[in-house]
Scaffold this motif. Sequence first.
Motif, short mmCIF file in Angstrom:
data_model
loop_
_atom_site.label_atom_id
_atom_site.label_comp_id
_atom_site.label_asym_id
_atom_site.label_seq_id
_atom_site.Cartn_x
_atom_site.Cartn_y
_atom_site.Cartn_z
N MET A 165 -74.15 -42.34 -91.07
CA MET A 165 -75.56 -42.58 -91.37
C MET A 165 -75.70 -43.59 -92.50
O MET A 165 -75.02 -43.47 -93.51
CB MET A 165 -76.23 -41.26 -91.79
CG MET A 165 -77.73 -41.27 -91.73
SD MET A 165 -78.48 -39.96 -92.77
CE MET A 165 -78.30 -40.66 -94.42
N LYS A 195 -88.02 -45.87 -97.70
CA LYS A 195 -86.68 -45.28 -97.54
C LYS A 195 -86.37 -45.24 -96.05
O LYS A 195 -87.15 -44.69 -95.27
CB LYS A 195 -86.65 -43.86 -98.12
CG LYS A 195 -85.27 -43.20 -98.07
CD LYS A 195 -84.40 -43.53 -99.27
CE LYS A 195 -83.03 -42.89 -99.21
NZ LYS A 195 -82.31 -43.01 -100.50
N ILE A 196 -85.23 -45.80 -95.68
CA ILE A 196 -84.84 -45.87 -94.27
C ILE A 196 -83.52 -45.12 -94.10
O ILE A 196 -82.59 -45.31 -94.89
CB ILE A 196 -84.67 -47.33 -93.81
CG1 ILE A 196 -85.89 -48.16 -94.23
CG2 ILE A 196 -84.46 -47.40 -92.30
CD1 ILE A 196 -85.77 -49.65 -93.90
N ILE A 197 -83.46 -44.26 -93.08
CA ILE A 197 -82.17 -43.65 -92.72
C ILE A 197 -81.93 -43.86 -91.24
O ILE A 197 -82.86 -43.92 -90.44
CB ILE A 197 -82.09 -42.14 -93.09
CG1 ILE A 197 -83.08 -41.30 -92.29
CG2 ILE A 197 -82.28 -41.93 -94.59
CD1 ILE A 197 -82.88 -39.79 -92.46
N GLY A 198 -80.66 -44.00 -90.88
CA GLY A 198 -80.33 -44.19 -89.47
C GLY A 198 -78.99 -44.89 -89.32
O GLY A 198 -78.13 -44.79 -90.19
N GLU A 199 -78.84 -45.61 -88.23
CA GLU A 199 -77.56 -46.29 -87.96
C GLU A 199 -77.77 -47.67 -87.34
O GLU A 199 -78.82 -47.91 -86.77
CB GLU A 199 -76.72 -45.44 -86.99
CG GLU A 199 -76.02 -44.32 -87.72
CD GLU A 199 -75.02 -43.57 -86.84
OE1 GLU A 199 -74.99 -43.80 -85.62
OE2 GLU A 199 -74.27 -42.75 -87.40
N GLU A 241 -81.51 -47.76 -85.37
CA GLU A 241 -82.10 -46.52 -84.85
C GLU A 241 -82.26 -45.55 -86.00
O GLU A 241 -81.29 -45.31 -86.74
CB GLU A 241 -81.20 -45.87 -83.79
CG GLU A 241 -81.08 -46.65 -82.50
CD GLU A 241 -82.37 -46.61 -81.68
OE1 GLU A 241 -83.05 -45.56 -81.69
OE2 GLU A 241 -82.68 -47.62 -81.03
N GLY A 242 -83.45 -44.99 -86.17
CA GLY A 242 -83.65 -44.04 -87.26
C GLY A 242 -85.11 -43.86 -87.57
O GLY A 242 -85.96 -43.94 -86.69
N MET A 243 -85.37 -43.59 -88.84
CA MET A 243 -86.75 -43.38 -89.29
C MET A 243 -86.94 -44.05 -90.65
O MET A 243 -86.02 -44.08 -91.46
CB MET A 243 -87.07 -41.88 -89.43
CG MET A 243 -87.18 -41.15 -88.11
SD MET A 243 -87.69 -39.42 -88.33
CE MET A 243 -87.36 -38.79 -86.65
N SER A 263 -78.34 -45.60 -95.27
CA SER A 263 -79.64 -45.43 -95.91
C SER A 263 -79.97 -46.69 -96.71
O SER A 263 -79.06 -47.44 -97.11
CB SER A 263 -79.67 -44.19 -96.80
OG SER A 263 -78.83 -44.37 -97.92
#
Lengths: 139, 139, 139
Positions: free
Chosen positions: B1, B135-139, B36-38, B3
Amino acid sequence: MKSYRKELWFDVPSRRAFLNITPEVEAALRDSSIMEGMVLVNAMHISASVFINDDERGLHHDFDAWLEKLAPHAPISQYHHNRTGEDNADAHLKRQVMGREVVVAITDGKLDFGPWEQIFYGEFDGGRRKRVLIKIIGE
Amino acid sequence: MKSYRKELWFDVPSRRAFLNITPEVEAALRDSSIMEGMVLVNAMHISASVFINDDERGLHHDFDAWLEKLAPHAPISQYHHNRTGEDNADAHLKRQVMGREVVVAITDGKLDFGPWEQIFYGEFDGGRRKRVLIKIIGE
Amino acid sequence: MKSYRKELWFDVPSRRAFLNITPEVEAALRDSSIMEGMVLVNAMHISASVFINDDERGLHHDFDAWLEKLAPHAPISQYHHNRTGEDNADAHLKRQVMGREVVVAITDGKLDFGPWEQIFYGEFDGGRRKRVLIKIIGE
């Protein structure tokens, strides 16, 4: 990806109250060992809220008076929902204004907050045991 | 993951304003290289909002007039919060109606939006430097 | 980290309605095979909402009457937005009260819900095809 889950329980004796739950969320975050990610904090009941605002007694008074003006508790007969035997229709409305949940960024193992942000449980239909869910995802 | 974190700074000269920050969020997303993420976009101050709606001048006028009706600024003495020396109790209330944050899906490296969705910073107590967190998390 | 995306389509014949979409979100979650994470469910249109509350007909009547009091549809000339040829300014306001999106925790492959939580699509400007986005991230 790691995930962590915790429930907080409340039994607020008054009909309405605002409780600062920031220390409990911070404790859960430490317990999770997650350093980067997001935490979701949500009311698990539909007549309560979780929201972020200021921890100032006067403001909480203002929130309560304002919500009571926007969606008065009485007369309870003004709401169709209360024909089911409930008297809490206003609590469902108040909770929509204040919101069900907050999502907070986690950076370096901490809640990534501005200077005055604090997390509150907003009770609008107290007198029974109710829960808040803390769910953390990240790494 | 993966960030990613970025702050946006504002210093709005008027008391209230709505600013389209979609380009800044899109730039942060490109910079993150997350496909891809939020993404979480939130006001870091408790008298401001981040929300998604239409970028139409007339609607922004309507939002402002409507919020001022629901939670008027004056007389400032109507709010207990203003006894602390502040005059911004109404801003805390308006922000609850408009919301603190939005969470947006990221798909194929883009904000996964419907045709008219745009992200706004809503200022309700301007005249000082304030921040928004991306703030972005994903791959 | 896995991710999953699905759109739900609606064409509500009436101007306003509340539709329980919990079964569709649960089906998407099963389809995703994600066991731990978060699901974002958001309206892709700015005159509609996704929110969590009670599936009780009387309460939905109360929501509708209350929103119409807070942000009346008519007279449509009261809103600057409607000078663009639209008649839906009230729908943009109502959607801010009810919210654009919900984020729900996923635990053991299920929506991590309290006893009465249900997810609704709130239509405030029906009569055309509109979408809801389901985005799931986790493992």
